[in-house]
Design an enzyme around this catalytic site. Structure first.
Site, mmCIF file in Angstrom:
data_model
loop_
_atom_site.group_PDB
_atom_site.id
_atom_site.type_symbol
_atom_site.label_atom_id
_atom_site.label_comp_id
_atom_site.label_asym_id
_atom_site.label_seq_id
_atom_site.Cartn_x
_atom_site.Cartn_y
_atom_site.Cartn_z
ATOM 1 N N MET A 159 -10.702 37.566 -54.522
ATOM 2 C CA MET A 159 -11.506 36.730 -53.614
ATOM 3 C C MET A 159 -11.008 36.861 -52.177
ATOM 4 O O MET A 159 -10.699 35.872 -51.513
ATOM 5 C CB MET A 159 -11.458 35.283 -54.105
ATOM 6 C CG MET A 159 -12.572 34.403 -53.586
ATOM 7 S SD MET A 159 -14.203 34.982 -54.053
ATOM 8 C CE MET A 159 -15.047 33.413 -54.277
ATOM 9 N N GLY A 160 -10.937 38.109 -51.680
ATOM 10 C CA GLY A 160 -10.666 38.331 -50.261
ATOM 11 C C GLY A 160 -11.970 38.222 -49.480
ATOM 12 O O GLY A 160 -12.942 37.627 -49.950
ATOM 13 N N ARG A 161 -11.995 38.827 -48.313
ATOM 14 C CA ARG A 161 -13.194 38.711 -47.456
ATOM 15 C C ARG A 161 -14.431 39.272 -48.146
ATOM 16 O O ARG A 161 -15.517 38.704 -48.056
ATOM 17 C CB ARG A 161 -12.992 39.488 -46.151
ATOM 18 C CG ARG A 161 -11.939 38.926 -45.231
ATOM 19 C CD ARG A 161 -11.870 39.811 -43.986
ATOM 20 N NE ARG A 161 -10.762 39.486 -43.125
ATOM 21 C CZ ARG A 161 -9.530 39.957 -43.269
ATOM 22 N NH1 ARG A 161 -9.251 40.764 -44.266
ATOM 23 N NH2 ARG A 161 -8.580 39.610 -42.437
ATOM 24 N N ILE A 162 -14.270 40.413 -48.836
ATOM 25 C CA ILE A 162 -15.437 41.037 -49.467
ATOM 26 C C ILE A 162 -15.899 40.198 -50.658
ATOM 27 O O ILE A 162 -17.098 39.929 -50.825
ATOM 28 C CB ILE A 162 -15.121 42.488 -49.871
ATOM 29 C CG1 ILE A 162 -14.827 43.333 -48.617
ATOM 30 C CG2 ILE A 162 -16.271 43.096 -50.678
ATOM 31 C CD1 ILE A 162 -14.278 44.720 -48.899
ATOM 32 N N ARG A 244 -11.780 49.765 -56.517
ATOM 33 C CA ARG A 244 -11.283 51.127 -56.675
ATOM 34 C C ARG A 244 -11.435 51.511 -58.131
ATOM 35 O O ARG A 244 -11.336 50.662 -59.028
ATOM 36 C CB ARG A 244 -9.808 51.228 -56.265
ATOM 37 C CG ARG A 244 -9.560 51.217 -54.761
ATOM 38 C CD ARG A 244 -10.093 52.472 -54.061
ATOM 39 N NE ARG A 244 -9.798 52.503 -52.637
ATOM 40 C CZ ARG A 244 -10.617 52.054 -51.688
ATOM 41 N NH1 ARG A 244 -11.782 51.526 -52.017
ATOM 42 N NH2 ARG A 244 -10.279 52.149 -50.418
ATOM 43 N N GLU A 273 -12.585 60.213 -58.430
ATOM 44 C CA GLU A 273 -13.634 60.604 -57.486
ATOM 45 C C GLU A 273 -13.145 61.681 -56.522
ATOM 46 O O GLU A 273 -11.954 61.724 -56.212
ATOM 47 C CB GLU A 273 -14.146 59.360 -56.718
ATOM 48 C CG GLU A 273 -13.109 58.671 -55.872
ATOM 49 C CD GLU A 273 -13.682 57.404 -55.229
ATOM 50 O OE1 GLU A 273 -14.109 56.482 -55.957
ATOM 51 O OE2 GLU A 273 -13.685 57.357 -53.991
ATOM 52 N N HIS A 291 -19.172 56.092 -53.580
ATOM 53 C CA HIS A 291 -18.201 55.376 -52.726
ATOM 54 C C HIS A 291 -18.777 55.166 -51.318
ATOM 55 O O HIS A 291 -18.269 55.730 -50.339
ATOM 56 C CB HIS A 291 -16.865 56.136 -52.663
ATOM 57 C CG HIS A 291 -15.727 55.250 -52.212
ATOM 58 N ND1 HIS A 291 -14.421 55.449 -52.570
ATOM 59 C CD2 HIS A 291 -15.709 54.161 -51.401
ATOM 60 C CE1 HIS A 291 -13.655 54.532 -52.019
ATOM 61 N NE2 HIS A 291 -14.416 53.733 -51.298
ATOM 62 N N ALA A 293 -20.040 51.850 -50.216
ATOM 63 C CA ALA A 293 -20.324 50.428 -49.967
ATOM 64 C C ALA A 293 -20.188 50.058 -48.493
ATOM 65 O O ALA A 293 -20.893 49.188 -48.000
ATOM 66 C CB ALA A 293 -19.432 49.550 -50.832
#
Ligand code: DGY
Length: 333
Positions: A159-162, A244, A273, A291, A293
């Site tokens: 639950m960080g900024r993203i 990731r 990847e 990759h 986003a």
């Protein structure tokens, strides 16, 4: 005799916006890879060996063997918020400052996380392929029937900024009930503003209708979504990974998607990847993206400028603006 001070030498490891290079060239001797070749470890070492600064991307591996050949290096500015490509212990042992690009990509990445959630839940990739391939012949009551998003339970791991951005989109836009698990709990005001409820990992897995992964990849979170975790999820659940690839055990996920352990997944990141496991490519119930986003033009430009700002600040003041945080402790159980 020329007594002008020598400028620090900088390697820009991949192609970036020309205007950002233009900001750097007055202050650095720049070696830029505008051809955008993916440098092998040997090529990277050859070009980095005499450089004091490096601007790199999440796909450039900066590890101990490379650093052992690059004694001049003082700062490594990663044009990404994630920094799993950097060996932080090796950088710190050599006194090399590592920076990343937090904040500037959060909303763009959260937008995309939500797009993937919608795509997996409502089967848009599968449906689009069906139409393009001429396989749509009639309406049927359960044709392409997926899972509802509105009013469902949104789980967020990390639950960080993203993660908070995804949570706000779900709660405010789609009336979703939000639960989350993170190594640090938000304060009461933070939870109330979403609103989101902190739960343990088991509850997160069991109660989420849609589980979005935004947790940093570390030894503690490697394969945190494994066969056991997937088995605890609802059979109707969808899983979205914008963190990731290493956070998910891909073999276990493939098994789960094949056997109906969960309904669907959407992956923007992969264990190896840009190689994608062939079994994923052949599965109908997984959405695959490369990759991307954070890939809006405006956001990628902000990321490149912030990486440049870090280089300029470091060489002009001795202090970087957004150094990577200290090594993460593990997630609580
Ligand atoms: C990031 O910034 O970490 C994104 O994944 C882009 O690499």
């Amino acid at each position: 005799m020329n007594t002008a001070p020598t400028r620090p030498r900088l390697l820009i490891a991949r192609a970036i916006f020309p205007e950002v290079i233009d900001r750097l060239t007055p202050f650095f001797d720049v070696d830029s890879n505008q051809a955008d070749d993916v440098l092998s470890a040997t090529q990277m070492a050859t070009r980095l060996v005499d450089k004091q600064g490096l601007l790199c991307t999440a796909s450039d591996v900066i590890d101990a063997p490379l650093l052992a050949q690059c004694h001049a290096l003082r700062i490594c500015a990663n044009m990404a918020v994630g920094f799993g490509n950097l060996d932080l212990a090796a950088l710190s042992a050599r006194g090399v400052v590592a920076t990343h690009t937090p904040g500037v990509l959060s909303d763009t990445t959260a937008d995309f996380g939500f797009a993937l959630l919608m795509a997996a839940a409502r089967r848009t990739g599968e449906a689009e392929r069906c139409v393009r391939e001429g396989r749509w012949h009639k309406w049927s009551y359960d044709f392409m029937a997926g899972q509802d998003v509105h009013g469902s339970t949104l789980g967020i791991l990390g639950m960080g900024r993203i993660g908070q951005g995804v949570a706000r989109r779900g709660a405010h836009g789609f009336g979703m009930r939000v639960i989350y698990h993170n190594r640090n709990r938000l304060d009461a005001a933070g939870e109330a503003s979403i609103p989101a409820r902190f739960v343990d990992m088991d509850t997160l897995l069991r109660e989420s209708d849609h589980l979005v992964l935004t947790v940093a990849h570390s030894a503690a979170t490697h394969h945190v979504i494994d066969a056991q975790a997937l088995a605890r999820m609802k059979r109707t659940a969808t899983l979205v990974n914008i963190a990731r690839g290493g956070v998910v055990d891909e073999d276990a996920l493939i098994e789960a998607l094949c056997n109906g352990v969960i309904a669907a997944a959407a992956l923007d990141v992969f264990e190896n990847e840009p190689a994608v496991h062939p079994a994923l490519v052949s599965l109908p119930n997984v959405v695959l993206t490369p990759h991307m986003a954070s890939a809006s033009r405006a956001t990628r430009l902000r990321m490149a400028h912030l990486a440049a700002d870090n280089l300029l600040a470091y060489f002009q003041t001795g202090r970087a603006l957004t150094p990577v945080p200290p090594l993460s402790p593990s997630l609580p159980a």
